[in-house]
Each structure stands twice: as structure tokens, then as C-alpha cells.
Motif scaffolding. Structure first.
Motif, PDB file in Angstrom:
ATOM      1  N   ALA A 446       0.824  -1.207   0.000  1.00 32.48           N
ATOM      2  CA  ALA A 446       0.000   0.000   0.000  1.00 32.48           C
ATOM      3  C   ALA A 446       0.863   1.264   0.000  1.00 32.48           C
ATOM      4  O   ALA A 446       0.593   2.210  -0.747  1.00 32.48           O
ATOM      5  CB  ALA A 446      -0.927  -0.015   1.218  1.00 32.48           C
ATOM      6  N   ALA A 447       1.925   1.263   0.824  1.00 32.90           N
ATOM      7  CA  ALA A 447       2.790   2.444   0.883  1.00 32.90           C
ATOM      8  C   ALA A 447       3.511   2.663  -0.441  1.00 32.90           C
ATOM      9  O   ALA A 447       3.644   3.806  -0.904  1.00 32.90           O
ATOM     10  CB  ALA A 447       3.801   2.286   2.021  1.00 32.90           C
ATOM     11  N   GLY A 448       3.995   1.574  -1.042  1.00 35.89           N
ATOM     12  CA  GLY A 448       4.676   1.714  -2.330  1.00 35.89           C
ATOM     13  C   GLY A 448       3.742   2.235  -3.406  1.00 35.89           C
ATOM     14  O   GLY A 448       4.110   3.108  -4.203  1.00 35.89           O
ATOM     15  N   PHE A 449       2.514   1.714  -3.406  1.00 33.74           N
ATOM     16  CA  PHE A 449       1.537   2.183  -4.393  1.00 33.74           C
ATOM     17  C   PHE A 449       1.230   3.666  -4.193  1.00 33.74           C
ATOM     18  O   PHE A 449       1.244   4.455  -5.134  1.00 33.74           O
ATOM     19  CB  PHE A 449       0.265   1.355  -4.259  1.00 33.74           C
ATOM     20  N   LEU A 450       0.973   4.042  -2.940  1.00 33.09           N
ATOM     21  CA  LEU A 450       0.651   5.444  -2.672  1.00 33.09           C
ATOM     22  C   LEU A 450       1.842   6.346  -2.961  1.00 33.09           C
ATOM     23  O   LEU A 450       1.676   7.482  -3.424  1.00 33.09           O
ATOM     24  CB  LEU A 450       0.212   5.601  -1.218  1.00 33.09           C
ATOM     25  N   PHE A 456       3.833  10.475  -9.117  1.00 37.11           N
ATOM     26  CA  PHE A 456       3.267  10.711 -10.449  1.00 37.11           C
ATOM     27  C   PHE A 456       2.286  11.879 -10.415  1.00 37.11           C
ATOM     28  O   PHE A 456       2.214  12.673 -11.366  1.00 37.11           O
ATOM     29  CB  PHE A 456       2.569   9.450 -10.950  1.00 37.11           C
ATOM     30  N   ALA A 457       1.498  11.982  -9.327  1.00 40.79           N
ATOM     31  CA  ALA A 457       0.540  13.078  -9.228  1.00 40.79           C
ATOM     32  C   ALA A 457       1.244  14.430  -9.190  1.00 40.79           C
ATOM     33  O   ALA A 457       0.796  15.397  -9.829  1.00 40.79           O
ATOM     34  CB  ALA A 457      -0.327  12.902  -7.977  1.00 40.79           C
ATOM     35  N   ILE A 495      -5.066  14.456 -13.714  1.00 35.51           N
ATOM     36  CA  ILE A 495      -4.017  13.895 -12.854  1.00 35.51           C
ATOM     37  C   ILE A 495      -4.359  12.462 -12.467  1.00 35.51           C
ATOM     38  O   ILE A 495      -3.494  11.576 -12.464  1.00 35.51           O
ATOM     39  CB  ILE A 495      -3.838  14.784 -11.604  1.00 35.51           C
ATOM     40  N   THR A 496      -5.635  12.200 -12.150  1.00 32.45           N
ATOM     41  CA  THR A 496      -6.051  10.833 -11.805  1.00 32.45           C
ATOM     42  C   THR A 496      -5.833   9.887 -12.971  1.00 32.45           C
ATOM     43  O   THR A 496      -5.328   8.759 -12.795  1.00 32.45           O
ATOM     44  CB  THR A 496      -7.531  10.826 -11.394  1.00 32.45           C
ATOM     45  N   GLN A 497      -6.211  10.315 -14.156  1.00 31.95           N
ATOM     46  CA  GLN A 497      -6.029   9.484 -15.343  1.00 31.95           C
ATOM     47  C   GLN A 497      -4.555   9.152 -15.564  1.00 31.95           C
ATOM     48  O   GLN A 497      -4.178   7.996 -15.806  1.00 31.95           O
ATOM     49  CB  GLN A 497      -6.591  10.204 -16.572  1.00 31.95           C
ATOM     50  N   VAL A 498      -3.709  10.166 -15.506  1.00 33.41           N
ATOM     51  CA  VAL A 498      -2.276   9.976 -15.749  1.00 33.41           C
ATOM     52  C   VAL A 498      -1.677   9.025 -14.722  1.00 33.41           C
ATOM     53  O   VAL A 498      -0.934   8.091 -15.067  1.00 33.41           O
ATOM     54  CB  VAL A 498      -1.545  11.330 -15.719  1.00 33.41           C
TER      55      VAL A 498
END
Length: 854
Positions: A446-450, A456-457, A495-498
Motif C-alpha cells: 500500500a505504501a509503495g503504491f501510494l 506521479f501526481a 491527474i487521476t487518469q495519468v
């Protein structure tokens, strides 16, 4: 009689004397089912369903595979040992240990296992020789066939005198058949059977060499086992459970150096660890798809809420209570979750069959049918994912006030939405913990994903700001201006899409780079003439003849190193054993025999990092730096090695760093000649064999049958083949990750669909053509996909560089292809997502749109 609402337009309850009876629970649930059917036909639930299907399929595909392999391990536990208890040793098993088992009425059998060379005519091949006594195996049965294509039959016999049983692989490698002669050392045997199943070989994940099974009473005549040979010994014991328990307890207190017990309960822990690592890695991939799918579910549920607020407000005005609305929405979403989870489970089962096929011969046992647990896990995943991330939107719909019919700005429930997301996050955290089976692993995922999503955001946000400044430069290009305006105006959606698409692409690119660039980088660390053959088991009287034969074939001045078996038994006069250390590696090092060597020159691939090199006339030792650190040994310490029953005391003169990737002969411990010169020993060397000297191994084995030639190149090729199979299986799951990213993109685009329709209507009313708007939409989508691909390539390249620098310790030359592939695939994926979400946006008549807006 006319129905009246239970609240006024401001949401305040009113008192009625004649109220309509509250609808029954079943009527409300039926209404929820009708709403689901209507919304599904209208396409309102399409993205929601697809996101759930992808997430559940990712979870169940891994779950079904892990479940079946786990059942196979439990089922075959005894057979994987060939006994109820297995005593493994690196020296012959003591006679008193064998007698103690027989005195309890237990069956015993011994095995010897070691690598050697087998020959047939002019061909030679590295094999794994296993010599067995009568009665082997004590549990389970061998399966042998009369030829490589015939189905095997169970047998409890062992090879007859003068014969051997072999793997079918060996027949193909040596181009021989059943009935032909096979040379092992000084003896020749007739191949009488083909082994199709060997119970205690277990699930063979890496077949380094094909098996040759022979009788133990014919082993001595081969001359393959001499003083100092590296042979694995095993004692198999089986019998009455009570007597087995008593013997196991007795044996625990009488274990000798280099011995360990493997029981049915241990179930081959090295295989279990391999399976656990593989399952966890596949679980990481599945969790990544689930995490991204959660974003898609949240976006799709948000759009569902926005499009249903007016309808819910009308229902409130017509008398619907909050309880009734809540039950209808829950019924609709639970039915959606059940249907999508069932479809995802079926897809996951099909994909897991693909995983089994992709893993090929890595799993060489018949897997049992899966249990219902993975299907249940997938169902819970779907329901938790849906309710956890759709609950905030459902809570807001439940509290839509009737006043919204008159005033669109009337809204509420923001605090409730926050609480809903908090509950969803807690439920999802529990899901991750359950699926990963490890709180730390789930937390890292979870931490790596976030972390990746956050990075990226940030970059995407900076890029959007930069594009906002470019809008003024596109004044003369209306299509480009429209596209830039859409990206900038819908900043959060962009931003969400990217981010979502970039995370999915990064996983795929990293896997591809691991198989290509990282492997190529490791290969570049080896010079063109790096050794590709190891020659072991050279006897002292064979040193000079072997060197002469190598020289006649163009192998000049090969360095031969003596090899002596010894065990560390004391440090500074204090006896040491596995219990004296906490680190697993230290325990293993103390519990094993070392290949010791001696010499006057520092090996070519070594460098002194502490202390000095050896004094040849003093009893000293130079240790590999990592081993010294693990065992807490420093310069000046006095070590005692047990060599063939004789204690040898040496002082640590220094430590060395060793380049293990050099393919040179290397040792953990190198002693001065005065310490080991008279010890029992054989010799080892490595050399580079050019392709035009392929006949050298055959000539060596012809003159010296006891030698063993390790073809490192073929072993590495075999390991690469195994790696390719694992990567192929993992890639099947990474497709789920990419699909989840595309779904998030589609969900984010769908959330802006109504806004885009209104914008298109206004622009067309002001003179923009449909073709201009279509091109602007394509440019906007391409920009999103291109940026996502660029970020994915950057992330994958950074991780690949970190792996090569800090894990694999070699330099990687980053190539251009990941950047081109990332941008290209990103644009295609974004285009595909837009095709799903924005179909028909530009075909809506502008007049109709403007009338509805008015």
C-alpha cells in the motif's frame, strides 16, 4: 387517496394523519433489483462492473494457484520425503543412529546423492547420481516406464544389478535409448527403465541435472566416491507413529555436525519457501491491480451518485424514506457486487489455468482440484471493494434533500462522505492483510503504491501547470487550444487518469526491463573469455596429466586449486554451533562443511579489505569479508577447523572481498599451505572452453572417468529458461494491472462526460466544427497517455537502476526502448479508454443539450 411526503421541501418532517403504509422489506429489495437491471441496461454500471471483475479475477487467479499447490504439498508431504522421517547429512550416517531405529522396529534405508558425469560413446552429460538401498522409498512409489513415450507404472523395486534408471531428458541429451550402455566413472551400466516420477524429489522447481538412479552396492566400483568427495547422505525411516515419535525425540539429542531432520510436518521447507516467495510476488501483482481497481470503483460510484441525485430527490418528494432509499441502493450494489464477483471468479479460474500452463515443468506434479476458499476470497474482495469505495457515494445519495428538486445547489453529507471513505479504507486494509497474509507485506504494498501514485501526481500537476502557460501560444490553432483547455480545466480528472495509467504501465515496463536490460547488464560484467566450465574431483596424482591435456587443447596455464573439506568448530578456543548465532545465514554457515583451500597467491577475483594476505610459513587463514561479518570474526581471531577428524588451528590474517560473478574458482576460507598441505584433498579449476573445442570434455572423461565437468553456460541457460517461464506467468497478471489502469482512465473520463457534452454543445453553437472538437479530444487523450507512458518509463528506469546498483551490483546501460514503448502503449491505452468512455459525446445534438441545461 393521494400520497404525501414525510418531509417538506426543506427536508423537515411533517405530521400526517393518514400516511401510506411503509413498503415491505421484500418490496424494497425487489425495487433495488429493478434499479440494478435498469442502470445496467443504461450503461450506468458498466465501468463499476468491469473494475470489480478485474480486481476479483486478479485475486482469485493467484488464490486458485496457491491453493492447489498448497494442497499438493500437504498431500505429498510423506512422498516428498520418501519416508516418515528423513535425516540429511554431509557425512555418512553414524551406525548407532541406524541401529537405534532398527531396535524400535522401524524400517530404514539409505541414499547417496552427488553430481557426476555420465558418458555414452563420445557424448557426456552432467547428471545427478542417486544410489539407493533395497526398500527405497519407504513411503510413496517410483513410477518407471519402458521407454520415454510410455506411461509409467508404479514400482517399489530398485534397479537390478548392472542396470540404472534415468530421466527421459538424459536419453535425449546423450542420444541413446533404453537398453543402451551408460558410463559412470569406472563402470558401465545398461539403461533399463525411464523414471517418470520420483516421490522424494518433490516439486522440482530447478532441474540442474537429469537423474541417474543406481544400486548402492555398486557405487564403490564406479570410483566416483573418494575421500573428500562432496556427497549428500540421507537416512530414511518409517514405521509405527508412536515409535517414530520416540525415535525422532531420541535423534534430536544425538544429531551430529552437518545433520538435520526433515519430517512430514516440515514438508520440504526449501520448496515451501520457494512457493511462499512466488505466491507473495504474485500476490503483490494482484494487489496492485486491486488497488488501482479501487480508484476506478470510487470514480464510477461518484459518477453514479452525481447522475442519480435528481432522481433520488424526486423519490424523496414522492414519499420515499431514507431507510427505503438506503435499502434499495444497498440491494442494487450488493447484487452488482455478487454478479461481478462471480464473473471475476470464473475469469480468475481461467487465468489460473493459464498460469499453470505458463509455469510448465516448474510444477511437475498433478495438482488437486482447488477448494472454495479462493472463490470466497474473491467474493469478499468484490463486496468489500464495492461497498468500501462506493459507500461514501451511497451515503450522499441517502441524504439528498427533497429541496434539490427546486434548488440544485442544495447538498450535504460531506462529513458523511469522509466517514464512508474512512470505513472503506479500514475494510480495504483488512482485505490487503488477509490476502497478503502478512501485515508488513500489505503495508509495504500500500505504501509503495501510494508513494508512486503521489510522485506521479506531483509531476502530472506540474505538467498541467506548464500546459496552462502554453495555452496563450496556441491562439492561432483552435484544435490545440481546445485540447489544452480541456486538460487544464479538468485538472483533477487529468491527474487521476495519468497516475492510474502510469502505475499499470510502470509495472509492465519494469518486468520487461528486468528480463532484458538487467540480464544483459549482468552478462556485460563477464569478459568474453570468462570461464564457462568447472572441472572438479581432480585427484592429486591427476593434476599434471589434466594440465597437460588442457594445454594440448589450447587451455594454457589453468590455475588448479586444492579443495579440502572442513568444518568450523571453535573461535578463539570457544566451541561454536548454530545455537550461538541469531542470524539464519550464520546458523547455516556454522552448520555446514566448508570447501577450504590453500595457496601462496591472492586469487585474481579477490581483494584484501582488512589485514593482509597470508604468510605461507605460518598457520593462517584469509576469510571472505561477508562470512567474517556474519560470524563476528575479526583479524587476529584463532579459528579451529575439523578436517578429517583432525583439529587445525589458524589465525585470521585478513579478510577479502570476492567477485563471485567472475566465474573464477573462489573460496570462503583460504589457508596458508603449511596448515593444509597434508590434508586429504582433491583439486578444482575453471577455464574458458571455446566453441571449436567442444570435444575437450569428452576427451577428459575418457582419460579420467572420475572427473566432473560443470557446464556453467548450459546451467545458466536452464536457469534463464526457468526465469522466462516465471516472468511469462507474472506478465499474465500484469495485464490485469494495465487493464485496471485503463479502467481508471475510462472512469475518470466518464466522470467528465456530461461536462464534455455541454462544452461541445456550447463550442459548436459558437462555430466550432465537429471535426475540430474530435481532433481536440484525440489530442487531449494522447497527451494524457503520452505523459502516463513517459512517467511509467521514468519510474521503471529508476527502479531498474536501483536494482542494478544496490541489489545486483553491476552497471546497467539504460536503453531508449522503454521510453518509446511506454509512450506508445500509453497513447494506445488512453485511446482505448477514451473509446469506451466518450463514445457519442460529439454526436449529441447541441440544441438538445442546451435545452436540457436551460
Amino acid at each position: 387517496m393521494m400520497d404525501f411526503p414525510d418531509s417538506d421541501l426543506a427536508g423537515r418532517p411533517v405530521i400526517e394523519k393518514n400516511r401510506t403504509p411503509r413498503p415491505s422489506l421484500m418490496a424494497t429489495l425487489r425495487q433495488g433489483a429493478r434499479m440494478m437491471w435498469r442502470d445496467a441496461r443504461a450503461g450506468e454500471l458498466r465501468l463499476l462492473i468491469w473494475a470489480l471483475v478485474v480486481a476479483v479475477a486478479a485475486v482469485t487467479s493467484v488464490g486458485f494457484l496457491a491453493d492447489r499447490v498448497g494442497q499438493a504439498l500437504t498431500r505429498d508431504a510423506s512422498q516428498m520425503l520418501g519416508a516418515d522421517l528423513l535425516l540429511e547429512a554431509d557425512a555418512p550416517v553414524a551406525q548407532d543412529q541406524i541401529d537405534a531405529a532398527r531396535q524400535r522396529g522401524l524400517e530404514v534405508s539409505r541414499t547417496w546423492q552427488f553430481p557426476s558425469m555420465a558418458s555414452a560413446g563420445d557424448a557426456a552429460q552432467l547428471v545427478s547420481v542417486k544410489a539407493v538401498e533395497a526398500g527405497y522409498p519407504l513411503r510413496g512409489s517410483l513410477r518407471v516406464a519402458v521407454d520415454p513415450v510410455t506411461a509409467g507404472e508404479l514400482t517399489n523395486d530398485i534397479p537390478a544389478a548392472g542396470t540404472v534408471w534415468v530421466d527421459a531428458q538424459l536419453l535425449a541429451l546423450l542420444n541413446i535409448g533404453v537398453g543402451d550402455s551408460l558410463g559412470l566413472g569406472d563402470s558401465h551400466f545398461r539403461v533399463s527403465r525411464v523414471i517418470t516420477y520420483e516421490p522424494d524429489r518433490g516439486m522440482q522447481f530447478v532441474n540442474v541435472a537429469p537423474r541417474v538412479l543406481m544400486r548402492a552396492d555398486e557405487l564403490e566400483a564406479t570410483g566416483l566416491v573418494t575421500l573428500g568427495s562432496r556427497v549428500g547422505h540421507a537416512l530414511l525411516v518409517a514405521g509405527d507413529p508412536n515409535e517414530m515419535a520416540a525415535y525422532s525425540s531420541w535423534l534430536q539429542g544425538h544429531l551430529q555436525k552437518g545433520q538435520k531432520i526433515a519430517t512430514v510436518e516440515s514438508g520440504r521447507p526449501e520448496v515451501q519457501r520457494t512457493l511462499d516467495r512466488a505466491q507473495r510476488f504474485l500476490a503483490l501483482v494482484a494487489l496492485l491491480a486491486v488497488l488501482i481497481s479501487a480508484v476506478a470503483v470510487a470514480l464510477a460510484a461518484g459518477r453514479f451518485m452525481v447522475r442519480h441525485r435528481d432522481g433520488i430527490a424526486v423519490m424523496r418528494c414522492l414519499g420515499a424514506e431514507q431507510r427505503q432509499i438506503t435499502l434499495m441502493l444497498l440491494a442494487e450494489f450488493v447484487l452488482v457486487g455478487l454478479c461481478a464477483s462471480a464473473a471475476g471468479g470464473l475469469l480468475g479460474y481461467a487465468v489460473h489455468e493459464g498460469l499453470v500452463y505458463a509455469l510448465g515443468n516448474l510444477i511437475d506434479t498433478e495438482l488437486p482440484a482447488p477448494s472454495l476458499m479462493p472463490a470466497l476470497q474473491g467474493l469478499v474482495t468484490g463486496i468489500l471493494l464495492l461497498l468500501g469505495f462506493a459507500l461514501p457515494s451511497l451515503a450522499q445519495l441517502r441524504h439528498v434533500p427533497p429541496a434539490r428538486v427546486l434548488r440544485r445547489e442544495a447538498d450535504g453529507g460531506r462529513l458523511r462522505g469522509v466517514l464512508g471513505y474512512a470505513l472503506g479504507a479500514v475494510g480495504f486494509a483488512l482485505l490487503i492483510w488477509w490476502f497478503a497474509g502478512n501485515a508488513r507485506l500489505g503495508g509495504v504494498v500500500a505504501a509503495g503504491f501510494l508513494g508512486a501514485f503521489g510522485a506521479f501526481a506531483l509531476v502530472a500537476w506540474l505538467c498541467v501547470l506548464a500546459l496552462a502557460r502554453l495555452r496563450g501560444w496556441a491562439a492561432g490553432m483552435p484544435t490545440l487550444r481546445f485540447a489544452l483547455a480541456g486538460v487544464v480545466r479538468r485538472r483533477a480528472a487529468t491527474i487521476t487518469q495519468v497516475c492510474a495509467l502510469a502505475v499499470g504501465l510502470m509495472a509492465l515496463l519494469l518486468l520487461a526491463m528486468t528480463r532484458t536490460d538487467l540480464v544483459a547488464g549482468w552478462q556485460r560484467t563477464l569478459p568474453a573469455d570468462a570461464p564457462n566450465r568447472f572441472l572438479i574431483n581432480i585427484q592429486p596424482d591427476q593434476r599434471e596429466p589434466v594440465q597437460n591435456l588442457l594445454a594440448t587443447h589450447g587451455i594454457d596455464h589453468p590455475t588448479l586449486w586444492p579443495m579440502v573439506r572442513g568444518r568450523l568448530v571453535a573461535v578463539d578456543g570457544r566451541q561454536v554451533g548454530p545455537d550461538d548465532y541469531d542470524e539464519p545465514r550464520a546458523k547455516r554457515l556454522v552448520n555446514r562443511e566448508f570447501n577450504l583451500s590453500y595457496g601462496t597467491q591472492l586469487p585474481a577475483a579477490n581483494r584484501v579489505v582488512d589485514g593482509r594476505w597470508l604468510n605461507p610459513n605460518a598457520p593462517e587463514v584469509s576469510l571472505e569479508a561477508g562470512l567474517a561479518k556474519s560470524l563476528g570474526i575479526g583479524v587476529g581471531s584463532v579459528l579451529t577447523f575439523d578436517v578429517a577428524g583432525q583439529p587445525i588451528d589458524v589465525t585470521v590474517a585478513g579478510t577479502r572481498s570476492v567477485d563471485w560473478d567472475s566465474m573464477q574458482v573462489n573460496f570462503f576460507a583460504v589457508l596458508s599451505p603449511v596448515a593444509l598441505r597434508d590434508a586429504p584433498q582433491n583439486w578444482i579449476t575453471s577455464f574458458h572452453l571455446p566453441a571449436d573445442r567442444a570435444d575437450l570434455p569428452r576427451e577428459l572423461l575418457k582419460q579420467f572417468p572420475n572427473l566432473t565437468v560443470f557446464d556453467v553456460g548450459s546451467i545458466l541457460s536452464q536457469l534463464q529458461s526457468v526465469l522466462d517461464q516465471v516472468i511469462t506467468a507474472v506478465q499474465l497478471l500484469f495485464v490485469f494491472t494495465l487493464a485496471a489502469g485503463v479502467l481508471v482512465l475510462s472512469a475518470a473520463l466518464t466522470a467528465t462526460r456530461d461536462e464534455r457534452i455541454r462544452e461541445a454543445a456550447v463550442l459548436r453553437a459558437l462555430g466550432a466544427t465537429r471535426s475540430q472538437l474530435a481532433r481536440a479530444q484525440r489530442l487531449e487523450v494522447w497527451a494524457v497517455g503520452g505523459l502516463a507512458g513517459l512517467l511509467a518509463a521514468a519510474g521503471a528506469s529508476a527502479i531498474a537502476w536501483a536494482l542494478s546498483t544496490y541489489v545486483f551490483d553491476f552497471r546497467i546501460t539504460l536503453s531508449l526502448w522503454p521510453w518509446l514503448a511506454g509512450i506508445g502503449v500509453g497513447i494506445l491505452a488512453a485511446w482505448g479508454g477514451a473509446a469506451m468512455a466518450l463514445r457519442g459525446v460529439l454526436r449529441t445534438p447541441p440544441l438538445l443539450t442546451l435545452r436540457q441545461a436551460g
